[in-house]
Enzyme design. Structure first.
Site, PDB file in Angstrom:
ATOM      1  N   ASN A  42       0.822   9.225  -7.776  1.00 35.62           N
ATOM      2  CA  ASN A  42      -0.471   8.673  -8.206  1.00 35.62           C
ATOM      3  C   ASN A  42      -1.618   9.591  -7.779  1.00 35.62           C
ATOM      4  OD1 ASN A  42       0.935   6.443  -9.114  1.00 35.62           O
ATOM      5  ND2 ASN A  42       0.302   5.093  -7.452  1.00 35.62           N
ATOM      6  N   GLU A 137       4.557   7.638   2.506  1.00 41.17           N
ATOM      7  CA  GLU A 137       5.716   7.016   1.844  1.00 41.17           C
ATOM      8  C   GLU A 137       6.965   7.885   1.950  1.00 41.17           C
ATOM      9  OE1 GLU A 137       4.477   3.572  -1.360  1.00 41.17           O
ATOM     10  OE2 GLU A 137       4.715   5.601  -2.144  1.00 41.17           O
ATOM     11  N   LEU A 217     -13.147   0.438   1.606  1.00 47.48           N
ATOM     12  CA  LEU A 217     -13.449  -0.961   1.885  1.00 47.48           C
ATOM     13  C   LEU A 217     -13.405  -1.840   0.641  1.00 47.48           C
ATOM     14  CD1 LEU A 217     -16.487  -0.121   4.211  1.00 47.48           C
ATOM     15  CD2 LEU A 217     -14.243  -0.933   4.964  1.00 47.48           C
ATOM     16  N   ASP A 248      -5.188   5.183  -4.320  1.00 45.18           N
ATOM     17  CA  ASP A 248      -4.628   6.508  -4.641  1.00 45.18           C
ATOM     18  C   ASP A 248      -5.607   7.308  -5.506  1.00 45.18           C
ATOM     19  OD1 ASP A 248      -2.309   5.830  -3.284  1.00 45.18           O
ATOM     20  OD2 ASP A 248      -1.386   4.987  -5.087  1.00 45.18           O
TER      21      ASP A 248
HETATM   22  O1  RIB Z   1      -0.458   2.640  -4.098  1.00 44.44           O
HETATM   23  C1  RIB Z   1       0.194   2.059  -5.190  1.00 44.44           C
HETATM   24  C2  RIB Z   1       1.618   2.540  -5.238  1.00 44.44           C
HETATM   25  O2  RIB Z   1       2.304   2.066  -4.108  1.00 44.44           O
HETATM   26  C3  RIB Z   1       2.396   2.048  -6.429  1.00 44.44           C
HETATM   27  O3  RIB Z   1       2.287   2.884  -7.550  1.00 44.44           O
HETATM   28  C4  RIB Z   1       3.814   1.912  -5.877  1.00 44.44           C
HETATM   29  O4  RIB Z   1       4.723   2.782  -6.474  1.00 44.44           O
HETATM   30  C5  RIB Z   1       3.692   2.128  -4.380  1.00 44.44           C
HETATM   31  O5  RIB Z   1       4.106   3.371  -3.993  1.00 44.44           O
END
Ligand code: RIB
Length: 301
Positions: A42, A137, A217, A248
């Site tokens: 993203n 992540e 925020l 994102d």
């Molecule tokens: O921040 C949103 C994202 O978090 C989603 O697109 C999902 O895939 C998770 O990674």
């Protein structure tokens, strides 16, 4: 100026429902929809849409994996360089998302290939790269190693400490610009933070390495502190449909505009504006505004 994003790639399986189910509850929703997601992907797409040259280093499953192609579709469309993408013997990451009527969401991530990506898959050559954009992540070991190596190679490191997880103290020491929401800020300072104490809490993180700390925020905009100044930006008022990927969008656009040479206040303006616009449509990458839409929405004054 080339931004390297090292991060997750997911397919998002989204259902709209009246509300997010409580534990043990079943809620009937609308049709399921598959779209490209993952915080790393993203942010890479958001940065590319905002005018930056972007490479993504991450991992997905094999060509036979039904979620590989939807997970990569947005990156390909946005022109992100995928030469550092790895194919691993694991399922492509899958995010199960419920979006409630007010636009709020709840997300569970089946990390798959993202969790199997190891330090050995990091790039050997950092030549030609100016910025590294990271999230949390991938595994903490990968994120820390990436930040350490990029810092040593002279890149500027932008870290979005999302999702909240235990963050190695060394990671902040290799971060130039840290971006967090209020929950992630609280996790990093180790205590709850009242709205009136946000600035002080953000400033306390400057002592741990970053030269700038931004706290997003939501409808209240953003707060950014550096050693010299504090910037408070109001949010762009929008009709919220789906907040998935708004954070994102903020991170990707901020990194892109900084990489393109914008001053910090201007980069924050564009990031906030793009994030607001991303809430007006469903999906993560599918909802991100083009640069023309961002500029048309509210030119910089
Ligand atoms: O921040 C949103 C994202 O978090 C989603 O697109 C999902 O895939 C998770 O990674």
């Amino acid at each position: 100026m080339t931004i390297l994003v090292i991060g997750s790639v997911n397919a998002d399986l989204t259902v709209q429902a009246a509300r997010i189910p409580a534990p043990g509850e079943t809620v009937l929703g609308g049709d399921a929809h598959v779209s490209p997601g993952g915080k790393g992907a993203n942010q890479a797409v958001a940065a590319a849409l905002a005018g930056a040259q972007v490479k993504l280093c991450g991992a997905v499953g094999a060509a036979s994996d039904p979620f590989r192609s939807p997970a990569l579709s947005g990156l390909t469309r946005a022109g992100v360089d995928l030469s550092l993408l790895h194919t691993l013997d694991a399922p492509t990451g899958l995010a199960l998302i419920t979006v409630a009527a007010g636009g709020e969401n709840a997300i569970t991530v089946a990390s798959g290939a993202n969790a199997r990506f190891g330090p050995q898959q990091l790039p050997a050559d950092w030549h030609g790269l100016t910025h590294l954009l990271l999230q949390q992540e991938l595994t903490p070991a990968v994120t820390l190693d990436a930040a350490r190596r990029a810092h040593a190679a002279g890149l500027r490191v932008v870290l979005n400490a999302a999702p909240s997880r235990s963050t190695d103290a060394g990671l902040l020491a290799h971060t130039h610009h840290l971006i967090v929401n209020e929950h992630e800020l609280e996790a990093l300072v180790g205590q709850s933070v009242e709205p009136s104490a946000l600035e002080l809490a953000a400033q306390s993180l400057l002592k741990r390495g970053p030269q700038a700390v931004t706290v997003t925020l939501g409808a209240q905009g953003s707060l950014t502190v550096t050693a010299e100044a504090t910037y408070r930006l109001a949010a762009h008022r929008v009709q919220v449909v789906d907040t998935t990927g708004a954070g994102d969008t903020f991170c990707g656009v901020l990194a892109a505009r900084l990489a393109e040479g914008d001053a910090l206040p201007a980069a924050l303006h564009w990031a906030g504006l793009a994030a607001g616009l991303a809430c007006t449509r469903p999906g993560a990458q599918d909802a991100m505004p083009t640069w023309a839409e961002v500029v048309a929405a509210q030119p910089l004054r």
